[in-house]
Every structure is written in C-alpha cells, then in structure tokens.
Scaffold this motif. Structure first.
Motif, mmCIF file in Angstrom:
data_model
loop_
_atom_site.group_PDB
_atom_site.id
_atom_site.type_symbol
_atom_site.label_atom_id
_atom_site.label_comp_id
_atom_site.label_asym_id
_atom_site.label_seq_id
_atom_site.Cartn_x
_atom_site.Cartn_y
_atom_site.Cartn_z
ATOM 1 N N ARG A 11 0.796 -1.160 0.037
ATOM 2 C CA ARG A 11 0.069 0.107 0.034
ATOM 3 C C ARG A 11 1.026 1.309 0.057
ATOM 4 N NH1 ARG A 11 -1.722 3.197 3.994
ATOM 5 N NH2 ARG A 11 -1.202 1.668 5.682
ATOM 6 N N PHE A 12 1.929 1.142 1.000
ATOM 7 C CA PHE A 12 2.805 2.503 1.120
ATOM 8 C C PHE A 12 3.623 2.593 -0.453
ATOM 9 C CE2 PHE A 12 3.774 2.819 5.752
ATOM 10 C CZ PHE A 12 2.487 3.178 6.136
ATOM 11 N N GLY A 13 3.867 1.522 -1.029
ATOM 12 C CA GLY A 13 4.496 1.681 -2.406
ATOM 13 C C GLY A 13 3.899 2.253 -3.475
ATOM 14 N N ARG A 14 2.474 2.004 -3.258
ATOM 15 C CA ARG A 14 1.516 2.609 -4.374
ATOM 16 C C ARG A 14 1.118 4.193 -3.688
ATOM 17 N NH1 ARG A 14 -1.833 -1.153 -7.364
ATOM 18 N NH2 ARG A 14 -2.702 0.640 -8.410
ATOM 19 N N GLY A 15 1.413 4.620 -2.611
ATOM 20 C CA GLY A 15 1.300 5.712 -2.063
ATOM 21 C C GLY A 15 -0.168 5.991 -1.630
ATOM 22 N N LEU A 16 -0.908 4.865 -1.272
ATOM 23 C CA LEU A 16 -2.308 4.838 -0.873
ATOM 24 C C LEU A 16 -2.702 5.090 0.390
ATOM 25 C CD1 LEU A 16 -3.542 1.957 -3.335
ATOM 26 C CD2 LEU A 16 -3.496 4.611 -3.738
ATOM 27 N N SER A 17 -3.733 5.717 0.736
ATOM 28 C CA SER A 17 -4.205 5.404 2.051
ATOM 29 C C SER A 17 -4.935 4.230 2.268
ATOM 30 C CB SER A 17 -5.183 6.863 2.486
ATOM 31 O OG SER A 17 -6.503 6.695 1.678
ATOM 32 N N GLN A 18 -5.312 3.938 3.605
ATOM 33 C CA GLN A 18 -6.093 2.736 3.854
ATOM 34 C C GLN A 18 -7.558 2.776 3.185
ATOM 35 O OE1 GLN A 18 -6.113 2.792 8.174
ATOM 36 N NE2 GLN A 18 -4.222 1.179 8.126
ATOM 37 N N GLU A 19 -8.013 4.062 3.305
ATOM 38 C CA GLU A 19 -9.353 4.029 2.549
ATOM 39 C C GLU A 19 -9.227 3.893 1.065
ATOM 40 O OE1 GLU A 19 -12.785 7.487 1.913
ATOM 41 O OE2 GLU A 19 -11.341 7.647 3.609
ATOM 42 N N GLN A 20 -8.124 4.481 0.518
ATOM 43 C CA GLN A 20 -7.743 4.041 -0.885
ATOM 44 C C GLN A 20 -7.556 2.665 -1.481
ATOM 45 O OE1 GLN A 20 -4.623 7.076 -1.010
ATOM 46 N NE2 GLN A 20 -6.013 8.434 -2.560
ATOM 47 N N ALA A 21 -6.932 2.202 -0.480
ATOM 48 C CA ALA A 21 -6.694 0.667 -0.516
ATOM 49 C C ALA A 21 -7.979 -0.038 -0.470
ATOM 50 C CB ALA A 21 -5.553 0.171 0.498
ATOM 51 N N ALA A 22 -8.905 0.398 0.147
ATOM 52 C CA ALA A 22 -10.099 -0.543 0.378
ATOM 53 C C ALA A 22 -10.928 -0.378 -0.806
ATOM 54 C CB ALA A 22 -10.826 0.100 1.486
ATOM 55 N N GLU A 23 -10.745 0.987 -1.377
ATOM 56 C CA GLU A 23 -11.561 1.143 -2.695
ATOM 57 C C GLU A 23 -10.920 0.318 -3.932
ATOM 58 O OE1 GLU A 23 -11.435 5.538 -3.550
ATOM 59 O OE2 GLU A 23 -12.622 5.762 -1.322
ATOM 60 N N LEU A 24 -9.570 0.304 -3.948
ATOM 61 C CA LEU A 24 -8.815 -0.581 -4.869
ATOM 62 C C LEU A 24 -9.361 -1.910 -4.701
ATOM 63 C CD1 LEU A 24 -6.985 -0.609 -7.224
ATOM 64 C CD2 LEU A 24 -4.889 -0.576 -5.488
ATOM 65 N N LEU A 25 -9.374 -2.460 -3.592
ATOM 66 C CA LEU A 25 -9.802 -3.580 -3.582
ATOM 67 C C LEU A 25 -11.117 -4.098 -3.718
ATOM 68 C CD1 LEU A 25 -8.064 -4.689 0.090
ATOM 69 C CD2 LEU A 25 -7.467 -5.556 -1.997
ATOM 70 N N SER A 26 -12.222 -3.209 -3.682
ATOM 71 C CA SER A 26 -13.510 -3.399 -3.874
ATOM 72 C C SER A 26 -13.659 -3.434 -5.529
ATOM 73 C CB SER A 26 -14.339 -2.307 -3.440
ATOM 74 O OG SER A 26 -13.967 -0.893 -4.096
ATOM 75 N N ARG A 27 -12.633 -2.708 -6.375
ATOM 76 C CA ARG A 27 -12.692 -2.956 -7.817
ATOM 77 C C ARG A 27 -12.154 -4.239 -8.339
ATOM 78 N NH1 ARG A 27 -10.195 3.040 -8.864
ATOM 79 N NH2 ARG A 27 -8.971 2.138 -7.211
ATOM 80 N N GLY A 29 -13.060 -7.383 -7.072
ATOM 81 C CA GLY A 29 -14.038 -8.334 -6.691
ATOM 82 C C GLY A 29 -14.301 -8.799 -5.168
ATOM 83 N N VAL A 30 -13.829 -7.942 -4.294
ATOM 84 C CA VAL A 30 -14.107 -7.663 -3.015
ATOM 85 C C VAL A 30 -15.246 -7.129 -2.807
ATOM 86 C CG1 VAL A 30 -13.006 -7.940 -0.700
ATOM 87 C CG2 VAL A 30 -11.515 -8.408 -2.558
ATOM 88 N N ASP A 31 -16.249 -7.584 -1.631
ATOM 89 C CA ASP A 31 -17.235 -6.666 -1.241
ATOM 90 C C ASP A 31 -16.885 -5.679 -0.274
ATOM 91 O OD1 ASP A 31 -19.123 -8.295 -2.640
ATOM 92 O OD2 ASP A 31 -19.277 -9.624 -0.703
ATOM 93 N N ALA A 32 -16.672 -4.465 -1.039
ATOM 94 C CA ALA A 32 -16.314 -3.182 -0.340
ATOM 95 C C ALA A 32 -15.608 -3.246 1.148
ATOM 96 C CB ALA A 32 -17.524 -2.419 -0.364
ATOM 97 N N PRO A 33 -14.468 -3.853 1.207
ATOM 98 C CA PRO A 33 -13.680 -3.645 2.542
ATOM 99 C C PRO A 33 -13.745 -2.291 3.073
ATOM 100 C CG PRO A 33 -12.117 -4.135 0.926
ATOM 101 C CD PRO A 33 -13.474 -4.190 0.135
ATOM 102 N N SER A 34 -13.831 -2.091 4.394
ATOM 103 C CA SER A 34 -13.560 -0.860 4.965
ATOM 104 C C SER A 34 -12.185 -0.323 5.277
ATOM 105 C CB SER A 34 -14.246 -0.809 6.392
ATOM 106 O OG SER A 34 -13.944 -1.629 7.272
ATOM 107 N N LYS A 35 -11.953 0.799 5.342
ATOM 108 C CA LYS A 35 -10.573 1.351 5.925
ATOM 109 C C LYS A 35 -10.190 0.381 7.188
ATOM 110 C CE LYS A 35 -8.321 5.404 8.099
ATOM 111 N NZ LYS A 35 -8.796 6.725 8.593
ATOM 112 N N GLN A 36 -11.444 0.356 8.124
ATOM 113 C CA GLN A 36 -10.974 -0.363 9.197
ATOM 114 C C GLN A 36 -10.464 -1.766 8.902
ATOM 115 O OE1 GLN A 36 -10.788 0.998 12.326
ATOM 116 N NE2 GLN A 36 -9.745 -0.736 13.225
#
Length: 80
Positions: A11-27, A29-36
């Motif tokens: 995640r750090f390597g891509r410069g993403l926040s936890q929220e942005q990582a959750a959004e990326l994962l939801s794209r 095929g994962v059911d919208a994980p949260s920042k938490q």
C-alpha cells in the motif's frame, strides 16, 4: 516477513491511504472492505480468506504464492 507487513508495504509503495486501498480492493472483486478492515489486515488482527488474498495479489501486483505462504504461517502461529 509477516503478511500484514507485506500488505502495508504494498500500500505504501503505491502511495495509498487505507481508504484508497479499500476502494482499490473493491474494484478487484471484494465486497467493499472498509478502511478499518484494511487496518486490521495490516495489523494481523484479521486473517484474509482466499478471495481477499487474490484481490490483494491482483490489486497490488503481488505474488499470490508469497501471500498464501505468509497467511499460512500466521494461521499456524509461526513467523519463520
């Protein structure tokens, strides 16, 4: 290296926040994980299932075998 450390480094390597990582994962095929949820995965407080491991591998271009091996070590309680 622990699974959570691998995930956080990716995640750090891509410069993403936890929220942005959750959004990326939801794209991927994962059911919208949260920042938490992302925080819990990185801290090792929650084990990832096969679908999440695959989503992380695809979203962050990680080797699925490395993620599976790290997850298996944590599931057994070892960190070799």
């Amino acid at each position: 290296m622990r699974l959570g450390e691998i995930l956080k480094a990716a995640r750090f390597g891509r410069g993403l926040s936890q929220e942005q990582a959750a959004e990326l994962l939801s794209r991927h095929g994962v059911d919208a994980p949260s920042k938490q949820s992302v925080c819990n995965y990185e801290a090792g407080r929650r084990l990832l299932g096969p679908a999440l491991l695959l989503a992380y591998a695809e979203a962050f271009q990680l080797d699925l075998a490395v993620l599976c091996k790290a997850a298996a070590r944590e599931d057994r309680g070892t960190r070799r």
